[in-house]
Each structure stands twice: as structure tokens, then as C-alpha cells.
Scaffold this active site. Sequence first.
Site, PDB file in Angstrom:
ATOM      1  N   ASP A 176       0.871  -1.173   0.000  1.00 26.75           N
ATOM      2  CA  ASP A 176       0.000   0.000   0.000  1.00 26.75           C
ATOM      3  C   ASP A 176       0.913   1.230   0.000  1.00 26.75           C
ATOM      4  OD1 ASP A 176      -2.104   1.769   0.072  1.00 26.75           O
ATOM      5  OD2 ASP A 176      -3.169   0.759   1.701  1.00 26.75           O
TER       6      ASP A 176
HETATM    7  C1  BGC Z   1      -5.050   3.188   0.021  1.00 34.47           C
HETATM    8  C2  BGC Z   1      -5.119   2.183  -1.106  1.00 34.47           C
HETATM    9  C3  BGC Z   1      -4.968   2.887  -2.431  1.00 34.47           C
HETATM   10  C4  BGC Z   1      -3.660   3.649  -2.427  1.00 34.47           C
HETATM   11  C5  BGC Z   1      -3.372   4.359  -3.732  1.00 34.47           C
HETATM   12  C6  BGC Z   1      -3.871   4.130  -0.097  1.00 34.47           C
HETATM   13  O1  BGC Z   1      -4.050   5.230   0.735  1.00 34.47           O
HETATM   14  O2  BGC Z   1      -5.034   2.527   1.260  1.00 34.47           O
HETATM   15  O3  BGC Z   1      -6.326   1.479  -1.046  1.00 34.47           O
HETATM   16  O4  BGC Z   1      -5.049   1.966  -3.476  1.00 34.47           O
HETATM   17  O5  BGC Z   1      -3.707   4.607  -1.400  1.00 34.47           O
HETATM   18  O6  BGC Z   1      -4.154   5.476  -3.886  1.00 34.47           O
END
Ligand code: BGC
Length: 752
Positions: free
Chosen positions: A288
Site C-alpha cells: 500500500d
Molecule cells: C489506500 C489504497 C490505495 C492507495 C493508492 C492508499 O491510501 O489505502 O487502497 O489503493 O492509497 O491510492
Amino acid sequence: MKLKTKISLLSAAVALCCGSVGAQTGAAGEVAAPASMPWMNAQLGAEERARLAVAAMTMDEKLKLVYGYLGSDMESKKTTRPAPSYKQSAGFIYGVPRLGIPNLWETDAGVGVASQGGPDARPGTALPSGLNTAATWDLGTAYAGGAMIGAEARAYGFNVLLAGGVNLMREPRNGRNFEYAGEDPLLAGKIVGAQIKGIQSNRIVSTLKHYALNDQETNRTTLNVKIDDRSARMSDLLALQIANEEGNPGSVMCSYNRVNGVYACENSYLLNEVLKKDWGFKGWVMSDWGATHSTIPAANAGLDQQSGMPFDLADYFGPPLKEAVLNGWVPQSRLDDMVRRILHAMFAHGVVDHPVAPAPQSIDFGAHAAVSRKDAQEGMVLLKNSTGALPLSRSAKKIAVIGGYADRGVLAGGGSSLVYPAGGNAAPELLPKTWPGPVMVYPSSPLKAIKARLPSATVAYADGSDRAAAAKLARESDVVLVFATQWTGEGFDMPNLSLTDKQDELIATVAEANANTVVVLETGGPVTMPWLAKVSAVLEAWYPGSDGGEAIAGVLFGEVNPSGRLPATFPASESQLPRPALDGFPEVADRRFDVNYNEGAAVGYKWFDLKGLTPLFPFGHGLSYTEFAFSDLAASVKGGVVRASFTVKNTGKVAGKQVAQLYVSPLTARWEAPKRLAGFQKVEVQPGAGVQASVTVDPRLLAVFDSASKTWKVAKGDYKLTLAANAADSKAVSTVVHLDAAVYDVNGKPTR
Ligand code: BGC
């Protein structure tokens, strides 16, 4: 905005993938393989192609593929996005043009093509919330929604969609529940798996996330989840396992939190052991955004790609990884494995053979809105309709519509999954305007849709800010529709299950003024309803997506018979939850603490059953404008496989859809809770007719996971099968089957 540019797949493929080495594209868009690039031969399997490509790569080319950038400028760190990335996108990874390996363009998320905040958001079609799609209990709808958002992703030039959120609803106050699929591992896993399959039908990669046990937002990056292996395998991990089997995602995103002391993105047990070894996952694990914390531990624990730089504190998978490979702390074979996994997914899912076009292609927003609307209408849940207030009569003369920005549109959830609508935010003044906002109201007005259906009635609107004025309007009307909203989003949890901004008081006041009050809820998840006894009907419309106003009106007027069923228990109060107070709330930045999942696998209705608690509305609940009855329940057991067949009758006056829910309870064995959902089937039935249906039970749902042997063990004994309309159905029918002891492997397959 309509995007008109049409770029042929052929020219796109040549422009993107081949450089001077020059693989050729054929009429069908398939890339033909020159002899020097055998991995471009689409006749070979993905595994072989990935192996061949890795063998042709230099060390620096390999390192490029394991290092992801944020696809947006980051003011706080004074960084700009890589030139070939797309503005305000989630991520970007350089490919290897010399070898025909395209770049990876990543976009969020589960409800459509999202944009990071800023002035250049791309317009997209938003599906209703993931919870709404789970409430459809319909895999076809989930697939169709996935296929639609995947098509939009491809049209915008993205080949990786960061969709596929299946975190279990352990915590109804979790701000991201709207992105996920509820509290039951079977329902959530099947729905999200079907959505992933739909997305990947566009020859792009979808992602399964967030792996694992990231079930609250408060201190999500610093908390440590404690849970025993057996409970995890039978709850959160089971949801992920089923979604992985159903959807076959190309990638999995590891989560922010720690699990039993170790960060999820450097947790060898979760990544190497459970995901890759036990489940046989062949794709790649991406972190993530901001969830990578090391080089050597993360790489050796199974993380294949660092994402979203500069989100992390350091470029762990940049030069430090090169150094670690050169000095042997990360074996060369491990780096090769990381790259092989990324390439495997790219070959297996068509990313290489069917490259995305370099410029946006046209999108039929009208057709996509219809997909979103159908999903919304299939998932709205009619919670109460005691006086038959719904469907609304077209002969009503005076209608009051109150609150919830219903004059302007419908609410969306906040955070990285936010899709920006073509028509702009219908309530741009709402706060916060920046992360995790903006609070978005899609310009699909329920008021407008209601007025269109009642051309000769008086339909008046009050925004609800003046309670006395709202009560006066209610008193002077035949029917009152109160819209209540609850904005939830990424990065924060709700303090409790109450509606905010004194909306409970507004509803109570209006209902006292006029008993014929219908409440329409647009919430991220369960809320309490202190006014429930005073109102005549309640429709849970979740976040209903791009065409939400039309979708709501269609259900209110009975053009569509509601058939959504709750994918999560609605508690009567917070005191009924395993953790009455949310751990760590209110959040103090960087606080480190444990979240003990002492309820184990007894999540949601299982917990309520175990403790003998009566919720406000049980899991699986949902009314219809007709009535149904179950009969002819018969069960067979062949080779340990349980199959239940039954008839669903429509005993009412209009056509409708019922969700037949099969629950199983051990009569002698002991489980984490008295019963589990073992199967479900949504059936459409004409009035007066009966439809036969059947459900086959996954053996894992009859078993208990044994961590020592990594098997699912079914205990010999009698098991009650209950066919029900919800988890607390008093009219359910049941039968008993006898099962012999049996052992299934880690994936629920027979061991002999
Ligand atoms: C989130 C993810 C997301 C990623 C990219 C993170 O803050 O937890 O679910 O895909 O950002 O935007």
C-alpha cells in the site's frame, strides 16, 4: 465531458510496447513475437513467458519493475510525477520498452476510476459503494460493475486497477467499510472475486486488498492486530482466499498495519507462507502507499514491489535493494522472483498482448451510468415498510422532500477511491475540501427524479437546517421523504454509529409532525436509528453512485422492487460490539497499540449469535414489495459434499427477487459461533410462481481450520441446514444432515 479521441489498438500497441526492436501487431491487436523476443509469443504460457523475459533483463531493468511511483505531484515532499504517468493518478511503474514490456499505469479503486485530489481530476462513472454491491448478493451484478469500471480504466490508459477491497467488517465504525463487502467471508469473497473477474475481462490487472486484517482506519499505519492463526484463516483470510480463487487477481496489495507484531508488507508468514505457498498465488504483491518499511526484511518476506514513492520514508526498493542483491542479503533468485511475478500477471491478464492506448478513448457514460444504476437498485435495502408506505403512490398530491442535499444529488465516500463525476461536485461548499475529501455529492438529484415522476403534484424541498420549518412542511404534506447522510472515508473512523449533524433529531421531529415519513439513508455502513418506531419506512441506499438519484426514485416508486439484503449486521448500539469503544479512538498520530481480535472468527452475525444479542437489523435482512416463502428443502451428502435444493415461492402480487440464504449449524461439534452462512442464491420469482434452486456448500464452511496440519477438518456428526431470509428469520425452514469426519487441504480440496 465526452472523450472523443479514438486511437486504434494497433498504433497504440506499436507506440507503447515495441520501440526499435519492433514486435508487430496483427489485426486483432495481438502482438506477434519476433524470434529475438520469444516471450512475446502469446502461444506460450504466462509462466514460460515470464521466465524467458526475466532471463533477458539486466539488473537495472529488473529493479525498475519493482519500484513504483505516485502518479501525482506531491507538494509536501516537493516531488513531481514521472513524465509518462497520468496526472493525478495513483501509481506508475516503468516498463522495459526494449523488451516489449509496457509501463504499468495504476488507478484506484473499487467503485471506478478515481483521481487523486487536484484540478485535473478525470471524470468517471462511480458504481455504488462496495457495500451496496455486496448487498446485491448477486455475482452477475458484481461482475458487470467490475467489467464497466475496468473498461473505463482501460479507456483512460490504465492497465492496473487498485480495486478488490475485501477487508471484513469487524468494525462498523471503520471509515472505509463502504469500499468493502461486509462481514461474511463467503459473501464478501464471492462478490469481490466476481468484481475482480469483471475488471480483468478488460485485459488489465486488478488488485486484491488490503492484505490483511486492516479493519479500522484509526492509526492504521501504527496499530498491531493480534489474532490467532485459526481464527484469521476462518475469517478475514478466508474472505481474501475466496476472492483470490474467484477472481484470480494479478496483484495483491499488502496493508499498512502490523499483524501479530510484524508489518503486513514484511510479514513472511502472510506473504510467503499463506498467500504464495498455501494459496498458490502466482501474481505480485505490491505495498500500500506508504506501507513499505524496509529493504531486506520486506523483499525476503515476499513483498514484490514498493508502491507510490515518495510515500514511504525511504526508497527501500531503489538503490538499497540493488546493494542488498549485490551483497547477497537479498538473493538474486528473489529479485528474479519478484520480477517474474509481475511479468506473470502482465502476460496472464493480457497487459502485454493488448496494450492500453496512449491517449484516452471514448467512454459511453450513458451506458455506464445504467450499469451503476442497476447495481444501486439491486443493492438498496428496504429495512422497514410497516404501513406499506412504499412504493409511493403516483396519486400523491403533496410530497415533502427534506435534507441530505436531495435537491442536488447523492453522497459518495471519501479517500483514494473517490471518483470525480463529469458534472462536478453538486455541493462544493462542504468540508473538508481536501484529503480525505472533498465531500462529494454526485449531481444526480433525488428531488428532480421524484418530481419527474409526479408532474402534477406539489413536491417541496427543505434542506433540514431549520427543524421547525421542516416540521411545518411535513405537517402540510401527504408523504414525507427524509434523506439522511453519513459521510465516511479513508483515514478516519466514525466516533459512533449515530448519524451526525443532529439528523436523528431532524428525523424524529419530522416523523412527529407526519407519521407517513419515509427515511432514505445514504450511509457508509450501519447506523443506529433512535427514531425507527416513529417512521413508516426506511430505505438504506448506501452511497448509490453516479446515477443514485434516479436509482433511489425508481425503487421508491416501485419501478424496481427492492432486493438488496444487508451484508452486515446493524447493531442496536455500540455496546453490542466486541469492542464497544473503538481502539485508539480518537486518533493520536503515531500511537502504537494492539487491537486484540478476541472475537476470533465470530465476526458480525456470528458474534451476535454467540452472545445472544438482538441487533437492530440482522445480517441478510431486507424487505420487498412482495412476499416469499421457502419450501421443499432437501439436502444430499455425496462424498462429503453437501447440496441443498429448495423452492422459493412468491406469495405476493408483484414480481420480485429473494435471496435464499443457507446457514449451517453443528449439532454436536463446536464452532466459533452457532451458525455460518454456507451458501446463497438470488432468484427472481413471478407472483404466484415458485422457482427451484440449489446451493452447494464449500467444505471449508463445514470445517474448522487446523493450523498445525494446515487442513480443514470436518467433525463427524449432525448438522442443521437452515434456509432463511436473514440470519434471524423466524420463518426459516431447516433439515439435518449427517457428515462423516473428513479432512480437506488448505484450499478446501479433498486430501485423498
Ligand atoms: C489506500 C489504497 C490505495 C492507495 C493508492 C492508499 O491510501 O489505502 O487502497 O489503493 O492509497 O491510492
